[in-house]
Scaffold this active site. Structure first.
Site, PDB file in Angstrom:
ATOM      1  N   LYS A  77       0.775  -1.207   0.107  1.00  0.00           N
ATOM      2  CA  LYS A  77       0.030   0.217   0.045  1.00  0.00           C
ATOM      3  C   LYS A  77       0.893   1.161   0.003  1.00  0.00           C
ATOM      4  O   LYS A  77       1.943   1.149   0.543  1.00  0.00           O
ATOM      5  CB  LYS A  77      -0.918   0.181   1.277  1.00  0.00           C
ATOM      6  N   GLY A 177     -20.385   7.255   3.046  1.00  0.00           N
ATOM      7  CA  GLY A 177     -19.403   7.642   1.735  1.00  0.00           C
ATOM      8  C   GLY A 177     -20.107   7.061   0.522  1.00  0.00           C
ATOM      9  O   GLY A 177     -20.737   6.084   0.277  1.00  0.00           O
ATOM     10  N   GLY A 179     -18.737   7.588  -2.743  1.00  0.00           N
ATOM     11  CA  GLY A 179     -17.738   7.827  -3.761  1.00  0.00           C
ATOM     12  C   GLY A 179     -17.631   6.456  -4.719  1.00  0.00           C
ATOM     13  O   GLY A 179     -18.787   5.795  -4.858  1.00  0.00           O
ATOM     14  N   VAL A 181     -16.954   3.375  -4.322  1.00  0.00           N
ATOM     15  CA  VAL A 181     -17.405   2.134  -3.610  1.00  0.00           C
ATOM     16  C   VAL A 181     -18.937   2.391  -3.136  1.00  0.00           C
ATOM     17  O   VAL A 181     -19.727   1.509  -3.498  1.00  0.00           O
ATOM     18  CB  VAL A 181     -16.481   1.818  -2.180  1.00  0.00           C
ATOM     19  N   GLY A 182     -19.260   3.414  -2.388  1.00  0.00           N
ATOM     20  CA  GLY A 182     -20.605   3.410  -1.902  1.00  0.00           C
ATOM     21  C   GLY A 182     -21.690   3.622  -2.759  1.00  0.00           C
ATOM     22  O   GLY A 182     -22.775   3.026  -2.648  1.00  0.00           O
TER      23      GLY A 182
HETATM   24  P1  NAD Z   1     -13.783   7.813  -2.934  1.00  0.00           P
HETATM   25  O1  NAD Z   1     -12.765   8.841  -2.697  1.00  0.00           O
HETATM   26  O2  NAD Z   1     -14.199   7.500  -4.418  1.00  0.00           O
HETATM   27  O3  NAD Z   1     -15.165   8.096  -2.016  1.00  0.00           O
HETATM   28  C1  NAD Z   1     -14.976   8.171  -0.617  1.00  0.00           C
HETATM   29  C2  NAD Z   1     -16.304   8.966  -0.270  1.00  0.00           C
HETATM   30  O4  NAD Z   1     -16.203   8.784   1.240  1.00  0.00           O
HETATM   31  C3  NAD Z   1     -16.447  10.382  -0.707  1.00  0.00           C
HETATM   32  O5  NAD Z   1     -18.024  10.218  -1.026  1.00  0.00           O
HETATM   33  C4  NAD Z   1     -16.161  11.209   0.699  1.00  0.00           C
HETATM   34  O6  NAD Z   1     -17.311  12.503   0.657  1.00  0.00           O
HETATM   35  C5  NAD Z   1     -16.495  10.258   1.589  1.00  0.00           C
HETATM   36  N1  NAD Z   1     -16.073  10.627   2.993  1.00  0.00           N
HETATM   37  C6  NAD Z   1     -15.001  11.121   3.277  1.00  0.00           C
HETATM   38  N2  NAD Z   1     -14.789  11.193   4.498  1.00  0.00           N
HETATM   39  C7  NAD Z   1     -16.215  10.876   5.116  1.00  0.00           C
HETATM   40  C8  NAD Z   1     -16.632  10.779   6.321  1.00  0.00           C
HETATM   41  N3  NAD Z   1     -16.017  11.167   7.453  1.00  0.00           N
HETATM   42  N4  NAD Z   1     -18.171  10.726   6.431  1.00  0.00           N
HETATM   43  C9  NAD Z   1     -18.828  10.586   5.325  1.00  0.00           C
HETATM   44  N5  NAD Z   1     -18.269  10.418   4.060  1.00  0.00           N
HETATM   45  C10 NAD Z   1     -16.872  10.357   4.053  1.00  0.00           C
HETATM   46  O7  NAD Z   1     -13.192   6.403  -2.396  1.00  0.00           O
HETATM   47  P2  NAD Z   1     -13.688   4.747  -2.537  1.00  0.00           P
HETATM   48  O8  NAD Z   1     -12.707   4.314  -3.757  1.00  0.00           O
HETATM   49  O9  NAD Z   1     -15.168   4.922  -2.726  1.00  0.00           O
HETATM   50  O10 NAD Z   1     -13.009   4.229  -1.482  1.00  0.00           O
HETATM   51  C11 NAD Z   1     -13.806   4.052  -0.096  1.00  0.00           C
HETATM   52  C12 NAD Z   1     -13.080   3.352   0.766  1.00  0.00           C
HETATM   53  O11 NAD Z   1     -13.347   2.072   0.374  1.00  0.00           O
HETATM   54  C13 NAD Z   1     -11.785   3.421   1.442  1.00  0.00           C
HETATM   55  O12 NAD Z   1     -11.665   2.970   2.675  1.00  0.00           O
HETATM   56  C14 NAD Z   1     -11.031   2.501   0.249  1.00  0.00           C
HETATM   57  O13 NAD Z   1      -9.839   2.261   1.002  1.00  0.00           O
HETATM   58  C15 NAD Z   1     -11.964   1.467   0.366  1.00  0.00           C
HETATM   59  N6  NAD Z   1     -11.872   0.380  -0.964  1.00  0.00           N
HETATM   60  C16 NAD Z   1     -11.783   1.007  -2.135  1.00  0.00           C
HETATM   61  C17 NAD Z   1     -11.882   0.312  -3.089  1.00  0.00           C
HETATM   62  C18 NAD Z   1     -11.972   0.749  -4.640  1.00  0.00           C
HETATM   63  O14 NAD Z   1     -11.943  -0.252  -5.565  1.00  0.00           O
HETATM   64  N7  NAD Z   1     -12.320   2.056  -4.972  1.00  0.00           N
HETATM   65  C19 NAD Z   1     -11.512  -1.242  -2.990  1.00  0.00           C
HETATM   66  C20 NAD Z   1     -11.371  -1.559  -1.665  1.00  0.00           C
HETATM   67  C21 NAD Z   1     -11.726  -0.875  -0.626  1.00  0.00           C
END
Ligand code: NAD
Length: 368
Positions: A77, A177, A179, A181-182
């Site tokens: 990482k 969240g 983003g 994933v969400g």
């Molecule tokens: P992203 O940057 O696309 O989205 C993150 C979201 O979280 C945004 O909507 C942001 O506004 C929100 N956020 C941040 N802090 C917040 C808080 N305190 N309260 C509420 N919302 C908050 O990131 P992502 O790619 O969706 O990743 C999200 C999580 O999933 C991370 O922990 C990442 O490590 C994990 N993850 C992502 C992937 C992937 O394929 N993208 C894979 C495995 C794990």
């Protein structure tokens, strides 16, 4: 003196590398954890505030995730310190400088993570010829765009809800969240008949017990707006997502959002961890003791890395979705059956499964 080896155990980390280019304000950390199964594959996070310890924990989660998913990859990482919303040209310069800094770390394959995306991986690939999660124009499978991790989470929810006798049709979900994933897990679960009763981003929590329009919320986010700009639902504080009465709570934002001091606020039957390490160990134990089923991060959110692995082997998007579905469903079943048999936390069962695979791979290596 600070104990630099305080994280070390039988498995790693193999190396912790600090990268510093003062003229470009580049500061980054790379943790290569265990590479017995193959080169460490893991995301590049851009955030202002990540500790070495957090980076190590994220790298270790990748070791378990890749091994549990049966992929030919170890764990790694990296973190680039900075505001992910910095101007595009500055971000490109920083990402390219970071790529140059990892040029010789050939047992680390970078992918997208919080604060980075397919475009960033295209810059890395252009610099050093090595990255996954590339845009389609470069022969990649754009895992965030297609929602690979959200798709895997939905498959995980499917198996886990069956396990606790929860009907997905009408099940109430809350997603922290919104983003990459969400928003995708919300979409795939809505397609299975679940009801999104709350979602949050840094701007706040949007809640509606009768269900939110997932498509409209995705369109809002894609227009660069906040969930609270939506014209329906109650607008609450960002951390109010913890208090939402629901059946399935999905963290998809930051680490350690559920801790001993706030775990009692959760009102759910199932937590499926989209974010990496969203719960402290104490909070996860407290949920287990309350009868909340928690599917650990490295089992539930492996969709992205499975997709990246399919991409690195030249596979197609269709093959990636099939692979994610098959591997995640099989792993969730194996972990839940083992945890029921051993009366253990699902995480303990999942780590035991991954450890067995990593130890078996370590036996085949000269330098263990
Ligand atoms: P992203 O940057 O696309 O989205 C993150 C979201 O979280 C945004 O909507 C942001 O506004 C929100 N956020 C941040 N802090 C917040 C808080 N305190 N309260 C509420 N919302 C908050 O990131 P992502 O790619 O969706 O990743 C999200 C999580 O999933 C991370 O922990 C990442 O490590 C994990 N993850 C992502 C992937 C992937 O394929 N993208 C894979 C495995 C794990």
């Amino acid at each position: 003196m600070e104990d630099m080896f305080r994280f070390a155990d039988d498995f790693g980390p193999a190396r912790i590398i600090h990268i510093c280019r003062p003229s470009l304000a580049l500061k980054a950390i790379v943790v290569i954890d265990n590479t017995a199964c193959g080169a460490g594959i893991g995301g590049v996070r851009m955030a202002p505030d990540v500790s070495v310890e957090e980076c190590f924990r994220l790298a270790r989660a990748m070791t378990w995730k890749n091994a549990a998913a049966g992929l030919p990859h170890g764990g790694g990482k990296s973190v680039i310190f900075g505001n992910p919303r910095m101007a595009g040209a500055l971000k490109e310069q920083l990402i390219r400088a970071f790529a140059d800094g990892i040029r010789d770390i050939t047992d680390y394959i970078p992918g997208p993570d919080m604060g980075t995306d397919e475009q960033c991986m295209a810059w890395v690939k252009d610099e050093i010829g090595r990255a996954v999660g590339l845009p389609a124009a470069l022969g990649g499978i754009p895992l965030d765009e297609i929602g690979a991790t959200g798709f895997g989470l939905a498959a995980c929810v499917d198996v886990a809800s069956e396990f606790i006798g929860l009907d997905l049709k009408g099940a109430r979900i809350a997603v922290q969240g919104f983003g990459a994933v969400g928003k995708h897990v919300a979409l795939f679960l809505a397609q299975k008949g679940a009801l999104l009763v709350a979602a949050s981003d840094t701007g706040g929590t949007l809640a509606d017990p009768s269900g939110l329009d997932v498509g409209a919320l995705i369109a809002l986010k894609e227009a660069g707006r906040s969930l609270n700009d939506h014209d329906k639902g109650s607008k609450l504080a960002a951390d109010a997502i913890l208090d939402i009465d629901c059946d399935i709570w999905i963290p998809a934002a930051r680490p350690d959002v559920v801790r001993a001091d706030n775990v009692s606020r959760l009102r759910t039957r199932l937590m499926v961890q989209g974010a990496n390490i969203p719960c402290t160990p104490e909070a996860e134990r407290a949920l287990h003791e309350r009868g909340v089923l928690v599917i650990p991060d490295f089992i539930a959110n492996a969709g992205g890395v499975i997709c990246a692995s399919v991409e690195s082997r030249g596979g197609t998007q269709r093959a990636a979705f099939d692979d994610i579905d098959e591997r995640i469903r099989a792993n969730v079943r194996a972990v839940l059956e083992e945890s029921r048999r051993q009366k253990a936390l699902p995480r303990a069962a999942a780590v035991a499964l991954a450890e067995r695979r990593v130890r078996a791979a370590m036996q085949t290596r000269r330098w263990r």
